[in-house]
Design a protein around this motif. Sequence first.
Motif, PDB file in Angstrom:
ATOM      1  N   ASP A 110       1.016  -1.150  -0.155  1.00 18.16           N
ATOM      2  CA  ASP A 110       0.192  -0.096  -0.183  1.00 18.16           C
ATOM      3  C   ASP A 110       0.886   1.128  -0.169  1.00 18.16           C
ATOM      4  O   ASP A 110       2.076   1.026   0.189  1.00 18.16           O
ATOM      5  CB  ASP A 110      -0.920  -0.109   1.025  1.00 18.16           C
ATOM      6  CG  ASP A 110      -0.367   0.222   2.470  1.00 18.16           C
ATOM      7  OD1 ASP A 110       0.560   1.125   2.623  1.00 18.16           O
ATOM      8  OD2 ASP A 110      -0.896  -0.504   3.495  1.00 18.16           O
ATOM      9  N   PRO A 111       0.214   2.328  -0.157  1.00 14.59           N
ATOM     10  CA  PRO A 111       1.050   3.541  -0.610  1.00 14.59           C
ATOM     11  C   PRO A 111       1.978   3.919   0.793  1.00 14.59           C
ATOM     12  O   PRO A 111       3.054   4.444   0.452  1.00 14.59           O
ATOM     13  CB  PRO A 111      -0.003   4.648  -0.676  1.00 14.59           C
ATOM     14  CG  PRO A 111      -0.866   4.071  -1.480  1.00 14.59           C
ATOM     15  CD  PRO A 111      -0.995   2.662  -0.697  1.00 14.59           C
ATOM     16  N   GLN A 112       1.456   3.900   2.046  1.00 10.49           N
ATOM     17  CA  GLN A 112       2.403   3.962   3.068  1.00 10.49           C
ATOM     18  C   GLN A 112       3.460   3.175   3.294  1.00 10.49           C
ATOM     19  O   GLN A 112       4.588   3.590   3.668  1.00 10.49           O
ATOM     20  CB  GLN A 112       1.439   3.950   4.603  1.00 10.49           C
ATOM     21  CG  GLN A 112       0.511   5.258   4.511  1.00 10.49           C
ATOM     22  CD  GLN A 112      -0.964   5.149   4.120  1.00 10.49           C
ATOM     23  OE1 GLN A 112      -0.959   4.150   3.316  1.00 10.49           O
ATOM     24  NE2 GLN A 112      -1.704   5.936   4.373  1.00 10.49           N
ATOM     25  N   ASN A 168      -2.317  14.340  -6.640  1.00 11.95           N
ATOM     26  CA  ASN A 168      -3.042  13.378  -7.204  1.00 11.95           C
ATOM     27  C   ASN A 168      -3.746  12.403  -6.533  1.00 11.95           C
ATOM     28  O   ASN A 168      -3.796  12.619  -5.134  1.00 11.95           O
ATOM     29  CB  ASN A 168      -1.925  12.560  -8.292  1.00 11.95           C
ATOM     30  CG  ASN A 168      -1.002  11.880  -7.227  1.00 11.95           C
ATOM     31  OD1 ASN A 168      -1.037  11.663  -6.161  1.00 11.95           O
ATOM     32  ND2 ASN A 168       0.224  11.442  -8.107  1.00 11.95           N
ATOM     33  N   LEU A 169      -4.281  11.321  -6.947  1.00 14.79           N
ATOM     34  CA  LEU A 169      -5.195  10.461  -5.858  1.00 14.79           C
ATOM     35  C   LEU A 169      -4.597   9.797  -5.133  1.00 14.79           C
ATOM     36  O   LEU A 169      -4.962   9.404  -3.940  1.00 14.79           O
ATOM     37  CB  LEU A 169      -5.981   9.307  -6.938  1.00 14.79           C
ATOM     38  CG  LEU A 169      -7.080   8.454  -6.414  1.00 14.79           C
ATOM     39  CD1 LEU A 169      -8.117   9.352  -6.031  1.00 14.79           C
ATOM     40  CD2 LEU A 169      -7.366   7.355  -7.451  1.00 14.79           C
ATOM     41  N   HIS A 184      -3.549  11.438   2.471  1.00 17.31           N
ATOM     42  CA  HIS A 184      -4.359  12.386   3.158  1.00 17.31           C
ATOM     43  C   HIS A 184      -5.339  11.786   4.023  1.00 17.31           C
ATOM     44  O   HIS A 184      -5.474  11.962   5.300  1.00 17.31           O
ATOM     45  CB  HIS A 184      -4.848  13.388   2.379  1.00 17.31           C
ATOM     46  CG  HIS A 184      -4.956  14.805   3.275  1.00 17.31           C
ATOM     47  ND1 HIS A 184      -4.278  15.518   3.622  1.00 17.31           N
ATOM     48  CD2 HIS A 184      -6.452  15.125   3.237  1.00 17.31           C
ATOM     49  CE1 HIS A 184      -5.004  16.545   4.508  1.00 17.31           C
ATOM     50  NE2 HIS A 184      -6.053  16.375   4.242  1.00 17.31           N
ATOM     51  N   LEU A 185      -6.046  11.036   3.372  1.00 17.08           N
ATOM     52  CA  LEU A 185      -7.145  10.486   4.145  1.00 17.08           C
ATOM     53  C   LEU A 185      -7.129   9.331   5.065  1.00 17.08           C
ATOM     54  O   LEU A 185      -7.347   9.066   5.926  1.00 17.08           O
ATOM     55  CB  LEU A 185      -8.488   9.885   3.119  1.00 17.08           C
ATOM     56  CG  LEU A 185      -8.983  11.005   2.278  1.00 17.08           C
ATOM     57  CD1 LEU A 185     -10.143  10.319   1.229  1.00 17.08           C
ATOM     58  CD2 LEU A 185     -10.073  12.083   3.144  1.00 17.08           C
TER      59      LEU A 185
END
Length: 254
Positions: free
Chosen positions: A164-166, A238-239, A245-246
Amino acid sequence: MEKNKIIEVRNLVKKYGEFAAVKGISFDVYEHEIFGLLGPNGAGKSTTLEIIETLREKTEGQVTVGGFDLDTAPNDIKKIIGVQLQSSGYYPGLNLVELIEMFGGLYNQPVQPIELLRLFNLEDKAKAKYKELSGGQKQRFSIATTLINKPRIIFLDEPTTGLDPQARRNLWDLILQVRAQGTTVVITTHYMDEAEFLCDRCAIVDSGQVIAIDSPDALIDNLVSKGFERSKEVKKANLEDVFIHLTGKDLRES
Ligand code: ADP
Protein backbone atom coordinates in the motif's frame (compact mmCIF):
# COMPACT_ATOMS: atom_id res chain seq x y z
CA MET A 1 35.84 13.88 -7.79
CA GLU A 2 36.35 10.66 -9.74
CA LYS A 3 33.50 8.26 -9.03
CA ASN A 4 34.41 4.74 -8.11
CA LYS A 5 32.86 2.05 -10.32
CA ILE A 6 31.65 -0.81 -8.15
CA ILE A 7 29.97 -2.77 -10.99
CA GLU A 8 31.15 -2.82 -14.61
CA VAL A 9 29.14 -4.70 -17.22
CA ARG A 10 30.55 -4.85 -20.75
CA ASN A 11 28.83 -6.31 -23.81
CA LEU A 12 26.86 -8.80 -21.78
CA VAL A 13 25.03 -11.41 -23.84
CA LYS A 14 22.74 -14.16 -22.59
CA LYS A 15 21.21 -16.68 -24.94
CA TYR A 16 18.60 -19.24 -24.02
CA GLY A 17 19.08 -21.63 -26.91
CA GLU A 18 18.71 -19.52 -30.06
CA PHE A 19 16.94 -16.70 -28.23
CA ALA A 20 19.08 -13.78 -27.04
CA ALA A 21 17.44 -12.39 -23.89
CA VAL A 22 20.36 -9.98 -23.29
CA LYS A 23 21.96 -8.52 -26.40
CA GLY A 24 25.22 -6.80 -25.53
CA ILE A 25 24.37 -4.74 -22.46
CA SER A 26 26.99 -2.36 -20.99
CA PHE A 27 26.67 -0.14 -17.92
CA ASP A 28 28.49 0.92 -14.77
CA VAL A 29 27.21 1.33 -11.24
CA TYR A 30 29.06 3.78 -9.00
CA GLU A 31 29.79 3.16 -5.37
CA HIS A 32 27.14 4.53 -2.95
CA GLU A 33 24.52 5.20 -5.59
CA ILE A 34 21.03 3.82 -5.98
CA PHE A 35 20.96 2.44 -9.49
CA GLY A 36 17.69 1.40 -11.13
CA LEU A 37 17.12 -1.15 -13.88
CA LEU A 38 13.82 -0.27 -15.52
CA GLY A 39 12.02 -1.86 -18.42
CA PRO A 40 8.98 -3.84 -19.51
CA ASN A 41 8.45 -7.47 -18.52
CA GLY A 42 10.73 -9.72 -20.50
CA ALA A 43 13.28 -6.96 -21.18
CA GLY A 44 16.11 -8.97 -19.62
CA LYS A 45 16.46 -7.22 -16.24
CA SER A 46 16.31 -10.32 -14.02
CA THR A 47 18.62 -12.23 -16.32
CA THR A 48 21.15 -9.40 -16.16
CA LEU A 49 20.88 -9.09 -12.38
CA GLU A 50 21.13 -12.82 -11.78
CA ILE A 51 24.29 -13.00 -13.91
CA ILE A 52 25.85 -10.17 -11.87
CA GLU A 53 24.76 -11.96 -8.69
CA THR A 54 26.60 -15.13 -9.89
CA LEU A 55 23.32 -17.04 -9.97
CA ARG A 56 23.15 -17.51 -13.76
CA GLU A 57 25.79 -18.27 -16.42
CA LYS A 58 26.44 -15.61 -19.04
CA THR A 59 26.97 -16.40 -22.71
CA GLU A 60 29.40 -13.56 -23.52
CA GLY A 61 30.79 -10.34 -22.08
CA GLN A 62 32.70 -9.11 -19.04
CA VAL A 63 31.38 -8.37 -15.58
CA THR A 64 33.36 -7.10 -12.60
CA VAL A 65 31.91 -6.47 -9.15
CA GLY A 66 33.97 -4.67 -6.52
CA GLY A 67 37.01 -5.22 -8.74
CA PHE A 68 36.45 -9.00 -8.87
CA ASP A 69 36.07 -10.67 -12.25
CA LEU A 70 32.93 -12.78 -12.52
CA ASP A 71 34.81 -15.44 -14.53
CA THR A 72 37.68 -15.93 -12.12
CA ALA A 73 36.44 -14.77 -8.69
CA PRO A 74 32.71 -15.48 -8.33
CA ASN A 75 33.14 -16.49 -4.70
CA ASP A 76 34.71 -13.13 -3.86
CA ILE A 77 31.73 -11.45 -5.51
CA LYS A 78 29.31 -13.54 -3.43
CA LYS A 79 30.96 -12.27 -0.26
CA ILE A 80 30.39 -8.59 -1.01
CA ILE A 81 26.81 -8.71 -2.32
CA GLY A 82 23.47 -9.07 -0.58
CA VAL A 83 20.54 -10.63 -2.41
CA GLN A 84 16.92 -11.14 -1.42
CA LEU A 85 16.13 -14.79 -0.81
CA GLN A 86 13.06 -16.47 -2.16
CA SER A 87 10.51 -16.55 0.64
CA SER A 88 10.57 -20.36 0.37
CA GLY A 89 14.00 -20.13 2.02
CA TYR A 90 12.41 -18.91 5.24
CA TYR A 91 11.96 -22.08 7.26
CA PRO A 92 8.36 -21.95 8.52
CA GLY A 93 9.20 -23.23 12.01
CA LEU A 94 11.67 -20.42 12.80
CA ASN A 95 10.88 -16.94 14.06
CA LEU A 96 12.58 -13.80 12.70
CA VAL A 97 15.43 -13.82 15.21
CA GLU A 98 16.11 -17.51 14.56
CA LEU A 99 16.04 -16.96 10.79
CA ILE A 100 18.61 -14.15 11.05
CA GLU A 101 20.79 -16.31 13.28
CA MET A 102 20.56 -19.16 10.79
CA PHE A 103 21.53 -16.92 7.83
CA GLY A 104 24.37 -15.45 9.90
CA GLY A 105 25.58 -19.01 10.43
CA LEU A 106 25.39 -19.77 6.71
CA TYR A 107 27.44 -16.64 5.95
CA ASN A 108 29.75 -17.32 8.87
CA GLN A 109 29.01 -13.82 10.16
CA PRO A 110 28.25 -12.66 13.69
CA VAL A 111 24.77 -11.15 13.73
CA GLN A 112 22.80 -8.94 16.09
CA PRO A 113 19.24 -9.92 15.18
CA ILE A 114 17.42 -7.42 17.40
CA GLU A 115 19.48 -4.50 16.14
CA LEU A 116 18.88 -5.50 12.56
CA LEU A 117 15.15 -5.89 13.22
CA ARG A 118 15.06 -2.52 14.97
CA LEU A 119 16.62 -0.84 11.94
CA PHE A 120 13.71 -2.16 9.88
CA ASN A 121 10.99 -1.37 12.45
CA LEU A 122 10.43 -5.08 13.11
CA GLU A 123 11.66 -5.28 16.69
CA ASP A 124 8.22 -6.14 18.06
CA LYS A 125 7.98 -8.99 15.52
CA ALA A 126 11.17 -10.66 16.77
CA LYS A 127 9.31 -13.77 17.91
CA ALA A 128 6.87 -13.87 14.97
CA LYS A 129 7.08 -16.32 12.07
CA TYR A 130 7.59 -14.94 8.56
CA LYS A 131 4.12 -16.07 7.46
CA GLU A 132 2.54 -14.02 10.25
CA LEU A 133 3.89 -10.73 8.87
CA SER A 134 1.98 -8.18 6.77
CA GLY A 135 3.09 -7.54 3.18
CA GLY A 136 5.13 -4.48 4.17
CA GLN A 137 6.75 -6.31 7.08
CA LYS A 138 7.66 -9.25 4.83
CA GLN A 139 9.36 -6.91 2.39
CA ARG A 140 11.19 -5.10 5.18
CA PHE A 141 12.40 -8.43 6.58
CA SER A 142 13.50 -9.56 3.14
CA ILE A 143 15.58 -6.38 2.72
CA ALA A 144 16.97 -6.76 6.25
CA THR A 145 18.25 -10.23 5.37
CA THR A 146 20.26 -8.82 2.43
CA LEU A 147 22.41 -6.96 4.99
CA ILE A 148 23.34 -9.99 7.11
CA ASN A 149 26.69 -10.58 5.40
CA LYS A 150 27.52 -6.83 5.60
CA PRO A 151 27.62 -6.48 1.83
CA ARG A 152 28.96 -3.52 -0.16
CA ILE A 153 26.11 -3.83 -2.67
CA ILE A 154 22.53 -5.05 -2.29
CA PHE A 155 20.19 -6.11 -5.07
CA LEU A 156 16.47 -5.46 -4.65
CA ASP A 157 14.06 -6.97 -7.15
CA GLU A 158 10.73 -5.08 -7.20
CA PRO A 159 10.83 -4.53 -3.44
CA THR A 160 7.56 -2.57 -3.20
CA THR A 161 5.33 -4.56 -5.55
CA GLY A 162 1.95 -5.15 -3.95
CA LEU A 163 2.40 -2.76 -1.03
CA ASP A 164 0.00 0.00 0.00
CA PRO A 165 1.14 3.63 -0.47
CA GLN A 166 2.26 4.12 3.14
CA ALA A 167 4.23 0.88 3.22
CA ARG A 168 5.89 1.82 -0.10
CA ARG A 169 7.00 5.18 1.27
CA ASN A 170 8.23 3.55 4.45
CA LEU A 171 10.33 1.18 2.39
CA TRP A 172 11.73 4.06 0.34
CA ASP A 173 12.93 5.68 3.57
CA LEU A 174 14.58 2.43 4.64
CA ILE A 175 16.32 2.04 1.28
CA LEU A 176 17.67 5.61 1.58
CA GLN A 177 18.84 4.75 5.10
CA VAL A 178 20.68 1.64 3.86
CA ARG A 179 22.40 3.75 1.22
CA ALA A 180 23.25 6.46 3.78
CA GLN A 181 25.20 3.80 5.66
CA GLY A 182 27.43 3.36 2.63
CA THR A 183 25.79 0.48 0.79
CA THR A 184 25.32 0.63 -2.97
CA VAL A 185 21.79 -0.34 -4.04
CA VAL A 186 20.73 -1.87 -7.36
CA ILE A 187 16.95 -1.99 -7.70
CA THR A 188 14.36 -3.03 -10.26
CA THR A 189 10.90 -1.53 -10.21
CA HIS A 190 7.89 -1.00 -12.44
CA TYR A 191 6.93 2.15 -10.50
CA MET A 192 8.37 5.19 -12.20
CA ASP A 193 7.58 7.48 -9.25
CA GLU A 194 9.67 5.14 -7.13
CA ALA A 195 12.58 5.24 -9.58
CA GLU A 196 12.31 9.03 -9.79
CA PHE A 197 12.36 9.34 -6.00
CA LEU A 198 15.07 6.79 -5.22
CA CYS A 199 17.46 6.41 -8.12
CA ASP A 200 20.55 8.51 -8.69
CA ARG A 201 20.75 6.97 -12.13
CA CYS A 202 18.77 4.42 -14.04
CA ALA A 203 19.14 2.30 -17.13
CA ILE A 204 16.08 1.68 -19.26
CA VAL A 205 16.26 -1.79 -20.78
CA ASP A 206 14.12 -2.97 -23.67
CA SER A 207 14.38 -6.22 -25.66
CA GLY A 208 17.73 -7.07 -24.12
CA GLN A 209 19.36 -3.69 -24.76
CA VAL A 210 20.03 -0.55 -22.74
CA ILE A 211 18.14 2.18 -24.58
CA ALA A 212 18.82 5.04 -22.14
CA ILE A 213 20.95 5.58 -19.06
CA ASP A 214 21.15 8.72 -16.94
CA SER A 215 19.73 10.41 -13.85
CA PRO A 216 15.91 10.57 -13.76
CA ASP A 217 16.17 14.37 -14.00
CA ALA A 218 18.35 14.27 -17.10
CA LEU A 219 16.12 11.66 -18.77
CA ILE A 220 13.05 13.82 -18.14
CA ASP A 221 14.79 17.03 -19.30
CA ASN A 222 15.89 15.25 -22.44
CA LEU A 223 12.31 14.25 -23.26
CA VAL A 224 11.00 17.76 -22.54
CA SER A 225 13.73 19.30 -24.71
CA LYS A 226 12.36 17.28 -27.62
CA GLY A 227 9.06 19.11 -27.28
CA PHE A 228 7.18 16.52 -25.21
CA GLU A 229 4.29 17.85 -23.15
CA ARG A 230 1.78 15.99 -21.03
CA SER A 231 -1.60 16.01 -22.68
CA LYS A 232 -3.52 16.83 -19.48
CA GLU A 233 -2.71 19.76 -17.26
CA VAL A 234 -1.32 18.35 -14.05
CA LYS A 235 -3.28 19.08 -10.87
CA LYS A 236 -1.58 20.10 -7.67
CA ALA A 237 -2.36 16.69 -6.15
CA ASN A 238 -3.08 13.21 -7.41
CA LEU A 239 -5.23 10.33 -6.15
CA GLU A 240 -2.33 8.91 -4.16
CA ASP A 241 -2.07 12.23 -2.29
CA VAL A 242 -5.79 11.95 -1.53
CA PHE A 243 -5.35 8.39 -0.27
CA ILE A 244 -2.46 9.24 2.01
CA HIS A 245 -4.14 12.40 3.24
CA LEU A 246 -7.30 10.50 4.16
CA THR A 247 -5.79 7.35 5.61
CA GLY A 248 -2.86 8.98 7.39
CA LYS A 249 0.83 9.17 6.70
CA ASP A 250 1.87 6.53 9.19
CA LEU A 251 2.33 2.84 8.80
CA ARG A 252 -0.71 1.19 10.33
CA GLU A 253 0.03 -2.49 10.05
CA SER A 254 0.59 -4.39 13.24
P1 ADP B 1 12.62 -9.17 -17.03
O1 ADP B 1 13.28 -9.42 -15.72
O2 ADP B 1 13.04 -7.85 -17.64
O3 ADP B 1 11.13 -9.31 -16.98
P2 ADP B 1 13.83 -11.68 -17.83
O4 ADP B 1 15.29 -11.52 -17.69
O5 ADP B 1 13.11 -12.44 -16.77
O6 ADP B 1 13.15 -10.25 -18.08
O7 ADP B 1 13.52 -12.43 -19.22
C1 ADP B 1 14.04 -11.97 -20.45
C2 ADP B 1 13.62 -12.93 -21.55
O8 ADP B 1 14.29 -14.17 -21.38
C3 ADP B 1 12.14 -13.24 -21.56
O9 ADP B 1 11.71 -13.35 -22.90
C4 ADP B 1 12.06 -14.58 -20.86
O10 ADP B 1 10.95 -15.32 -21.32
C5 ADP B 1 13.35 -15.24 -21.28
N1 ADP B 1 13.85 -16.19 -20.26
C6 ADP B 1 14.13 -15.90 -18.96
N2 ADP B 1 14.60 -17.00 -18.31
C7 ADP B 1 14.61 -17.99 -19.21
C8 ADP B 1 14.98 -19.40 -19.16
N3 ADP B 1 15.45 -19.95 -18.04
N4 ADP B 1 14.86 -20.11 -20.29
C9 ADP B 1 14.39 -19.56 -21.43
N5 ADP B 1 14.03 -18.27 -21.56
C10 ADP B 1 14.14 -17.49 -20.46
